[in-house]
Scaffold this motif. Structure first.
Motif, PDB file in Angstrom:
ATOM      1  N   SER A   1      -4.442  -7.745   2.421  1.00  0.00           N
ATOM      2  CA  SER A   1      -4.031  -8.529   1.253  1.00  0.00           C
ATOM      3  C   SER A   1      -5.227  -9.186   0.571  1.00  0.00           C
ATOM      4  O   SER A   1      -5.266  -9.305  -0.669  1.00  0.00           O
ATOM      5  N   GLY A   2      -6.203  -9.620   1.348  1.00  0.00           N
ATOM      6  CA  GLY A   2      -7.394 -10.237   0.754  1.00  0.00           C
ATOM      7  C   GLY A   2      -8.148  -9.268  -0.143  1.00  0.00           C
ATOM      8  O   GLY A   2      -8.629  -9.644  -1.222  1.00  0.00           O
ATOM      9  N   ALA A   3      -8.214  -8.003   0.279  1.00  0.00           N
ATOM     10  CA  ALA A   3      -8.909  -6.992  -0.529  1.00  0.00           C
ATOM     11  C   ALA A   3      -8.117  -6.663  -1.781  1.00  0.00           C
ATOM     12  O   ALA A   3      -8.699  -6.292  -2.823  1.00  0.00           O
ATOM     13  N   MET A   4      -6.789  -6.801  -1.735  1.00  0.00           N
ATOM     14  CA  MET A   4      -5.960  -6.506  -2.908  1.00  0.00           C
ATOM     15  C   MET A   4      -6.120  -7.543  -4.004  1.00  0.00           C
ATOM     16  O   MET A   4      -5.687  -7.313  -5.142  1.00  0.00           O
ATOM     17  N   MET A   5      -6.704  -8.673  -3.702  1.00  0.00           N
ATOM     18  CA  MET A   5      -6.904  -9.718  -4.706  1.00  0.00           C
ATOM     19  C   MET A   5      -7.913  -9.311  -5.791  1.00  0.00           C
ATOM     20  O   MET A   5      -7.992  -9.976  -6.833  1.00  0.00           O
ATOM     21  N   SER A   6      -8.632  -8.218  -5.546  1.00  0.00           N
ATOM     22  CA  SER A   6      -9.674  -7.817  -6.519  1.00  0.00           C
ATOM     23  C   SER A   6      -9.438  -6.438  -7.138  1.00  0.00           C
ATOM     24  O   SER A   6     -10.301  -5.928  -7.851  1.00  0.00           O
TER      25      SER A   6
ATOM     26  N   ALA B   1      -3.667 -14.452  -6.469  1.00  0.00           N
ATOM     27  CA  ALA B   1      -4.171 -13.690  -7.617  1.00  0.00           C
ATOM     28  C   ALA B   1      -3.121 -12.705  -8.075  1.00  0.00           C
ATOM     29  O   ALA B   1      -2.422 -12.120  -7.241  1.00  0.00           O
ATOM     30  N   ILE B   2      -3.023 -12.508  -9.387  1.00  0.00           N
ATOM     31  CA  ILE B   2      -2.085 -11.528  -9.928  1.00  0.00           C
ATOM     32  C   ILE B   2      -2.926 -10.377 -10.481  1.00  0.00           C
ATOM     33  O   ILE B   2      -3.771 -10.556 -11.362  1.00  0.00           O
ATOM     34  N   ARG B   3      -2.689  -9.166  -9.975  1.00  0.00           N
ATOM     35  CA  ARG B   3      -3.487  -7.990 -10.362  1.00  0.00           C
ATOM     36  C   ARG B   3      -2.584  -6.872 -10.892  1.00  0.00           C
ATOM     37  O   ARG B   3      -1.511  -6.612 -10.334  1.00  0.00           O
ATOM     38  N   ARG B   4      -3.034  -6.255 -11.981  1.00  0.00           N
ATOM     39  CA  ARG B   4      -2.274  -5.142 -12.577  1.00  0.00           C
ATOM     40  C   ARG B   4      -3.072  -3.863 -12.385  1.00  0.00           C
ATOM     41  O   ARG B   4      -4.223  -3.787 -12.843  1.00  0.00           O
TER      42      ARG B   4
ATOM     43  N   ASP C   1       3.254  -5.641 -10.981  1.00  0.00           N
ATOM     44  CA  ASP C   1       1.969  -6.277 -10.696  1.00  0.00           C
ATOM     45  C   ASP C   1       1.911  -6.669  -9.216  1.00  0.00           C
ATOM     46  O   ASP C   1       2.937  -6.889  -8.563  1.00  0.00           O
ATOM     47  N   ILE C   2       0.721  -6.758  -8.700  1.00  0.00           N
ATOM     48  CA  ILE C   2       0.513  -7.180  -7.308  1.00  0.00           C
ATOM     49  C   ILE C   2       0.165  -8.672  -7.299  1.00  0.00           C
ATOM     50  O   ILE C   2      -0.714  -9.112  -8.053  1.00  0.00           O
ATOM     51  N   ILE C   3       0.826  -9.438  -6.482  1.00  0.00           N
ATOM     52  CA  ILE C   3       0.480 -10.846  -6.264  1.00  0.00           C
ATOM     53  C   ILE C   3      -0.024 -10.944  -4.832  1.00  0.00           C
ATOM     54  O   ILE C   3       0.695 -10.593  -3.884  1.00  0.00           O
ATOM     55  N   ALA C   4      -1.245 -11.399  -4.663  1.00  0.00           N
ATOM     56  CA  ALA C   4      -1.861 -11.400  -3.337  1.00  0.00           C
ATOM     57  C   ALA C   4      -2.697 -12.651  -3.119  1.00  0.00           C
ATOM     58  O   ALA C   4      -3.249 -13.238  -4.060  1.00  0.00           O
ATOM     59  N   SER C   5      -2.765 -13.039  -1.854  1.00  0.00           N
ATOM     60  CA  SER C   5      -3.649 -14.126  -1.421  1.00  0.00           C
ATOM     61  C   SER C   5      -4.369 -13.639  -0.177  1.00  0.00           C
ATOM     62  O   SER C   5      -4.202 -12.485   0.246  1.00  0.00           O
TER      63      SER C   5
ATOM     64  N   GLN D   1       0.832  -1.207   0.000  1.00  0.00           N
ATOM     65  CA  GLN D   1       0.000   0.000   0.000  1.00  0.00           C
ATOM     66  C   GLN D   1       0.868   1.259   0.000  1.00  0.00           C
ATOM     67  O   GLN D   1       0.589   2.234  -0.719  1.00  0.00           O
ATOM     68  N   TYR D   2       1.949   1.266   0.831  1.00  0.00           N
ATOM     69  CA  TYR D   2       2.826   2.438   0.921  1.00  0.00           C
ATOM     70  C   TYR D   2       3.522   2.708  -0.412  1.00  0.00           C
ATOM     71  O   TYR D   2       3.579   3.857  -0.877  1.00  0.00           O
ATOM     72  N   VAL D   3       4.103   1.676  -1.048  1.00  0.00           N
ATOM     73  CA  VAL D   3       4.845   1.871  -2.297  1.00  0.00           C
ATOM     74  C   VAL D   3       3.938   2.442  -3.393  1.00  0.00           C
ATOM     75  O   VAL D   3       4.294   3.425  -4.079  1.00  0.00           O
ATOM     76  N   PHE D   4       2.771   1.874  -3.546  1.00  0.00           N
ATOM     77  CA  PHE D   4       1.872   2.369  -4.588  1.00  0.00           C
ATOM     78  C   PHE D   4       1.364   3.775  -4.263  1.00  0.00           C
ATOM     79  O   PHE D   4       1.108   4.584  -5.180  1.00  0.00           O
ATOM     80  N   ALA D   5       1.245   4.082  -2.985  1.00  0.00           N
ATOM     81  CA  ALA D   5       0.776   5.421  -2.609  1.00  0.00           C
ATOM     82  C   ALA D   5       1.772   6.481  -3.035  1.00  0.00           C
ATOM     83  O   ALA D   5       1.385   7.644  -3.315  1.00  0.00           O
ATOM     84  N   GLN D   6       3.101   6.137  -3.105  1.00  0.00           N
ATOM     85  CA  GLN D   6       4.113   7.100  -3.538  1.00  0.00           C
ATOM     86  C   GLN D   6       3.943   7.473  -5.022  1.00  0.00           C
ATOM     87  O   GLN D   6       4.478   8.493  -5.470  1.00  0.00           O
ATOM     88  N   PHE D   7       3.186   6.655  -5.734  1.00  0.00           N
ATOM     89  CA  PHE D   7       2.920   6.929  -7.146  1.00  0.00           C
ATOM     90  C   PHE D   7       1.469   7.402  -7.361  1.00  0.00           C
ATOM     91  O   PHE D   7       0.990   7.444  -8.500  1.00  0.00           O
ATOM     92  N   GLY D   8       0.814   7.756  -6.266  1.00  0.00           N
ATOM     93  CA  GLY D   8      -0.554   8.256  -6.359  1.00  0.00           C
ATOM     94  C   GLY D   8      -1.605   7.198  -6.548  1.00  0.00           C
ATOM     95  O   GLY D   8      -2.747   7.506  -6.933  1.00  0.00           O
ATOM     96  N   VAL D   9      -1.286   5.933  -6.271  1.00  0.00           N
ATOM     97  CA  VAL D   9      -2.261   4.840  -6.429  1.00  0.00           C
ATOM     98  C   VAL D   9      -2.746   4.433  -5.039  1.00  0.00           C
ATOM     99  O   VAL D   9      -1.948   4.071  -4.178  1.00  0.00           O
ATOM    100  N   SER D  10      -4.055   4.477  -4.817  1.00  0.00           N
ATOM    101  CA  SER D  10      -4.645   4.108  -3.534  1.00  0.00           C
ATOM    102  C   SER D  10      -5.081   2.637  -3.556  1.00  0.00           C
ATOM    103  O   SER D  10      -5.788   2.214  -4.473  1.00  0.00           O
ATOM    104  N   LEU D  11      -4.648   1.885  -2.560  1.00  0.00           N
ATOM    105  CA  LEU D  11      -4.984   0.459  -2.463  1.00  0.00           C
ATOM    106  C   LEU D  11      -5.671   0.171  -1.137  1.00  0.00           C
ATOM    107  O   LEU D  11      -5.475   0.889  -0.140  1.00  0.00           O
ATOM    108  N   PRO D  12      -6.453  -0.905  -1.065  1.00  0.00           N
ATOM    109  CA  PRO D  12      -7.062  -1.300   0.220  1.00  0.00           C
ATOM    110  C   PRO D  12      -5.998  -1.763   1.214  1.00  0.00           C
ATOM    111  O   PRO D  12      -4.861  -2.053   0.841  1.00  0.00           O
ATOM    112  N   ARG D  13      -6.377  -1.846   2.459  1.00  0.00           N
ATOM    113  CA  ARG D  13      -5.410  -2.106   3.523  1.00  0.00           C
ATOM    114  C   ARG D  13      -5.017  -3.575   3.614  1.00  0.00           C
ATOM    115  O   ARG D  13      -3.859  -3.878   3.948  1.00  0.00           O
TER     116      ARG D  13
END
Length: 254
Positions: free
Chosen positions: A187-192, A249-252, A207-211, A173-185
């Motif tokens: 890992s389960g929520a990041m799968m979607s 799951a692999i998410r772009r 890409d994000i790989i999450a379970s 979440q922190y790394v993507f936030a440095q590029f202006g991308v907001s992600l859920p808190r």
């Protein structure tokens, strides 16, 4: 008359017996002298004797002092016995005391090392938190993956979301936030989030790989960058090792 004559006869008989006894005594003495051995010069050479130790004429006055005092010449030769290295033995109490002293010293050294390691860890954490790298201007997947590598060695903290300490989803979440991308808190929520990627062979850096239990940023060649645990901290790892049972799951998102 008859009585006087009888007495005279008795006296004469006694005198004869006395003379006979004296004669026999003289004869016996003569015989003893005649048979006595005569020493010769040869016999004198056989039996000899001499004193084997000097005669002591000085009276010792203080026997105790003389028996306890010893005078040895400085250059006396004792056959090398004076140079022997005789080992010194120790009592069990002395051995126990030395062992206790050594154990105390080792414990003190271990405590000092532990305190030093703790201070070094705090210093590293503070330095890491203070030196947050500046992200590049372009928000591409490759730029995100490359930027994430700047945080190798940063500390893990369950529930954390900053460089001073984060968990797996907090790091992503922190790394993507440095590029202006907001992600859920979580890992389960990041799968979607974003769009799905069909397989690891199709995955691209960034890409994000999450379970349900873990989240990471794919950096290429089957590797991810992620916050693992308190021992490993934030570091790279193989996808097969981080997600051993699959089910991820692999998410772009960029």
């Amino acid at each position: 008359m008859y009585t006087a004559w009888g007495n005279l006869v008795k006296l004469m008989s006694i005198a004869r017996k006395t003379v006979s006894f004296m004669t026999a005594l003289v004869a016996a003495g003569t015989l003893f002298v005649a048979t006595a051995p005569v020493a010769s010069a040869e016999d004198a050479e056989v039996a000899t004797s001499s004193r084997s130790f000097p005669k002591v004429t000085t009276v010792r006055k203080d026997l105790f002092a003389e028996s306890t005092s010893t005078s040895v010449d400085q250059d006396a030769d004792w056959g090398g016995i004076e140079a022997l290295d005789v080992p010194q033995t120790k009592s069990q109490a002395e051995k126990d005391a030395e062992a206790a002293e050594q154990a105390a010293a080792e414990a003190a050294a271990a405590q000092a090392a532990s305190r030093s390691a703790a201070r070094e860890s705090l210093s590293t954490t503070s330095s890491a938190a203070a030196s947050v790298p500046t992200p590049p201007a372009s928000a591409t997947g490759a730029a995100i993956a490359e930027y994430s590598l700047n945080f190798i060695g940063y500390p893990y903290l369950y529930g954390g979301t900053s460089p001073s300490g984060w968990d797996c989803s907090g790091f992503v979440q922190y790394v993507f936030a440095q590029f202006g991308v907001s992600l859920p808190r979580t890992s389960g929520a990041m799968m979607s989030v974003g769009s799905p990627v069909g397989s690891l062979a199709e995955a691209q850096p960034g890409d994000i790989i999450a379970s349900a239990g873990h989240a990471a940023i794919y950096i290429g060649n089957g590797m991810v960058m992620n916050a693992m645990d308190y021992g490993a901290g934030t570091n790279t790892a193989a996808v097969a090792w981080v997600f051993p049972g699959g089910g991820y799951a692999i998410r772009r998102v960029v």
